[in-house]
Design a protein around this motif. Structure first.
Motif, PDB file in Angstrom:
ATOM      1  N   ARG A 192     -32.130   3.629 -10.183  1.00  0.00           N
ATOM      2  CA  ARG A 192     -32.697   4.752 -10.937  1.00  0.00           C
ATOM      3  C   ARG A 192     -33.431   5.711 -10.005  1.00  0.00           C
ATOM      4  NH1 ARG A 192     -29.740   5.619 -14.648  1.00  0.00           N
ATOM      5  NH2 ARG A 192     -29.336   3.907 -16.059  1.00  0.00           N
ATOM      6  N   GLN A 195     -30.997   7.609  -7.718  1.00  0.00           N
ATOM      7  CA  GLN A 195     -30.275   8.665  -8.406  1.00  0.00           C
ATOM      8  C   GLN A 195     -31.080   9.968  -8.443  1.00  0.00           C
ATOM      9  OE1 GLN A 195     -29.534   7.393 -12.376  1.00  0.00           O
ATOM     10  NE2 GLN A 195     -27.880   8.832 -12.732  1.00  0.00           N
ATOM     11  N   ILE A 225     -24.833   2.942 -12.975  1.00  0.00           N
ATOM     12  CA  ILE A 225     -25.429   4.098 -12.284  1.00  0.00           C
ATOM     13  C   ILE A 225     -24.405   4.736 -11.344  1.00  0.00           C
ATOM     14  CG2 ILE A 225     -27.303   4.875 -10.763  1.00  0.00           C
ATOM     15  CD1 ILE A 225     -29.090   2.782 -11.995  1.00  0.00           C
TER      16      ILE A 225
END
Lengths: 287, 122, 276
Positions: A192, A195, A225
């Protein structure tokens, strides 16, 4: 000569491993480590020193004790708590702002340039290699990155490529890293935080109008992801040129100061070769 | 008209420096006569704010235009305040760019990159 | 008690260690000092209830007094002021808030005003504190100072430092009782560990090492630590499961209770005189 700069939103994404591998795969190139705050490439790329220079990147106040009357004005105006009760400069705290120089009624304070690191150029079997090492507690800057790149190009001798390990993040150092680049390759991990870091670092490249490419390292750790990053790249017209799998053998190889190329990790080397050929096709240097 | 060109060297044959803030030098050219003067860019010694310092230096030379590669937003604001126009270099040497400028074919730069590109934060 | 967790570079697992330690101790407060990239919240999921701005002082020119002499621009060593056509331009984001321009101005035309550069945020129970630099701001130190003023003194503060051995890290560990250096068993990890070790030795602080991504058969970091008489506090094995969970924001202490015990024991050993 074409400059390719490898960047990442944060450190530890595997950017240096990719650059070190390419330093064995790409012919006729020069190499620079512009990750000046945490340089690592010099551990893998050794050679004979061609050039070294002191790096002056900060200033420090010094008090001339023969002129100082200990009035304490400097201590009162210093915003960084860098002057002691005994009216001595605390070097670790001095910001180098020079306010004390202006405030001192005795003209007893001056600023000196502070050496905070060294820059090097080495002749290696893989090509000319430019890098720098900072002192403990010192901060890298666009200035140091610029010096590393200038040193590199000063030794340019008809090579076709410059492979540059860029600074992580999105600050001034990364801007200095990518200035003048023909392409940037953003290396990211499918997390996360990775990204959001990636999206911001690509923003930097876009603003400079430099063609950007993405490579996902350890892509199979989080396929969800990875798919999102792929979609983001497609939506923004940024070619995804590589997906490197999670491979514990890379860490084992690095422990022996080997890149995946020297360690013969076939699947990884194959993908890094693919990254390079896709990049060359995109840049139009091969058909 | 007096203009400044960011350069890697100190003559009209020098290569353009794509950087404005950290350009090695500026060639100040009088376009009518092609007389020129080279100034060292002391801003390259700065850790930060190099673009601002460079813009201040060329503004002090009273030029009307700058030819360079990339200009950061801070430098651009200083140049704007000094009513200096910015043109994108399109050839390799200082001289070629000045010729192109005189023909009026260089592209004017008015957009820039945001300062520091949003360090930190989410 | 204040413990700082640092690493020579990013990506070694510093946040995993800091957040796991904080999550394992009931009387702890996790403090995210990686203000450019605060990631601890992704693992600890705090409910932020209070956001406090962090302000710095930046110059403001009284144009009725200013005669455009340019002394302020010359005084500023950070190039945050330019004077063209007798007009003063101030670039607040590169200002270091030193006040040199105020001193330099012969017309007393410069005063200072508050400007927000970021925030510190805290949860309801004082278990979580983080600093965040606003987008576009390059100077982190004022946020670090604000965080250090805002900590709950009654709790064990675990500071998650920014990566590297920069000035920001030096400011973060100033005043701490102990440093945990997180590394990994690669030459990169070793190189960066040595830098971190010189940093903590330079400031004279007790410290120990946590080896992340430890691999059976490789003892280079352990050997280095033994030779340097540095205590290895914990080894976290290099396992796909841990890496996968990390990518999802799950700490090792959340996937296996045994890890909690390990972190509690590590803490006890730190408190109890660094004997494992």
């Amino acid at each position: 000569m074409k400059q390719v700069v490898f960047i990442s939103g944060k450190g530890g994404t595997g950017k240096s491993t990719v650059v070190a591998s390419l330093s064995l795969l790409v012919k006729n190139k020069i190499i620079a480590d512009c990750d000046v705050d945490a340089p690592n490439l010099h551990l893998l790329i050794k050679g004979e020193r061609l050039h070294s220079d002191d790096y002056f990147g900060a200033e420090l106040a010094v008090i001339d004790s023969t002129k100082c009357v200990s009035c304490g004005i400097c201590r009162d105006i210093c915003r960084f708590d860098a002057i002691s009760e005994k009216i001595e400069i605390k070097p670790m705290k001095c910001e180098g702002c020079g306010a004390c120089v202006l405030a001192c009624p005795q003209a007893a304070i001056s600023m000196i340039d502070l050496k905070i690191g060294e820059t090097y150029v080495d002749q290696t079997q893989r090509g000319t290699f430019s890098h720098a090492l900072l002192d403990i507690g010192a901060d890298g800057s666009g200035k140091l990155v610029t010096e590393v790149k200038e040193n590199l190009f000063a030794f340019l001798n008809g090579e076709d490529w410059a492979l540059i390990d860029g600074s992580p993040g999105i600050g001034c150092s990364v801007i200095a890293s990518i200035t003048g680049a023909d392409a940037v390759v953003a290396v990211c991990e499918p997390t996360r935080s990775g990204q959001s870091d990636l999206e911001r670092v690509l923003g930097v490249a876009r603003h400079f109008g430099i063609p950007a490419f993405v490579c996902i390292n350890k892509y199979d750790l989080n396929l969800e992801i990875t798919a999102e990053i792929k979609e983001f790249c497609e939506k923004n017209g940024i070619p995804l040129i590589g997906k490197i799998p999670f491979e514990p053998a890379i860490v084992k190889a690095l422990q022996l100061l080997q890149t995946p190329v020297e360690a013969g990790i076939k699947n990884i080397v194959g993908e890094i070769e693919n990254i390079w050929s896709r990049l060359q096709i995109q840049l139009g240097t091969v058909k | 008209m007096k203009i400044a060109v960011s350069a890697t060297g100190k003559t009209m044959e020098s290569q353009i420096d794509q950087r404005f803030g950290r350009a090695a030098s500026f060639i100040i050219v009088e376009t009518e006569t092609m007389d020129y003067e080279a100034i060292d860019n002391l801003a390259t010694l700065s850790s930060g704010g190099a673009g601002i310092s460079s813009a201040q230096s060329v503004a002090e030379k009273d030029v009307k235009a700058v030819i360079t590669g990339n200009v950061g937003p801070n430098a651009m604001n200083v140049l704007k305040a000094a009513s200096i126009e910015i043109y994108k270099a399109a050839a390799s040497t200082v001289k070629e760019n000045v010729e192109l400028f005189k023909k009026g074919v260089l592209e004017k730069i008015s957009t820039t990159v945001p300062p520091h590109f949003g360090l930190g934060g989410k | 008690m204040k413990i700082a967790v640092l690493s020579g570079k990013g990506g070694t697992g510093k946040t995993i260690v800091a957040a796991s330690l904080a999550a394992s101790l009931s009387e702890s407060q996790y403090v995210d000092c990686d203000v450019e990239e605060p990631n601890g919240a992704l693992f600890l999921n705090p409910e932020i209830i209070e956001t406090t701005p962090v302000n710095v002082l930046v110059p403001k020119v009284d144009e009725s007094r200013c005669d455009g002499c340019g002394a302020c621009a010359k005084a500023c060593r950070f190039n945050a002021i330019a004077v063209v056509k007798k007009k003063v331009l101030i670039f607040p984001e590169i200002c270091h808030h030193c006040g040199a321009c105020v001193i330099a101005c012969p017309q007393n035309a410069i005063s200072e005003v508050q400007r927000e550069i970021g925030v510190v945020e805290t949860d309801r129970n004082g278990r979580f504190l983080q600093g965040r630099l606003n987008i576009g701001e390059p100077i982190t130190i004022p946020i670090i100072h604000k965080l250090k003023q805002s900590v709950r003194e009654d709790k064990i503060n675990i500071f998650d430092c920014s990566p590297g051995a920069s000035c920001t890290v030096v400011q973060t560990i100033d005043g701490c009782d102990y440093c945990i250096l997180v590394t990994e068993p690669t030459p990169f990890g070793m190189h960066d560990l040595k830098i971190a070790v010189s940093l903590v030795r330079k400031v004279g602080m007790p410290f120990g090492v946590v080896l992340n991504k430890a691999m059976a058969g490789d003892k280079t970091i352990q050997t280095y630590c033994k030779n340097e008489k540095i205590v290895v506090l914990m080894e976290i094995p290099f396992l796909r499961e841990i890496a996968e969970n990390y990518s999802k924001g799950i700490l090792p202490v959340k996937m296996d209770k045994a890890w909690e015990g390990k972190f509690v024991r590590m803490f006890s050993s730190i408190v109890g005189g660094i004997e494992l």
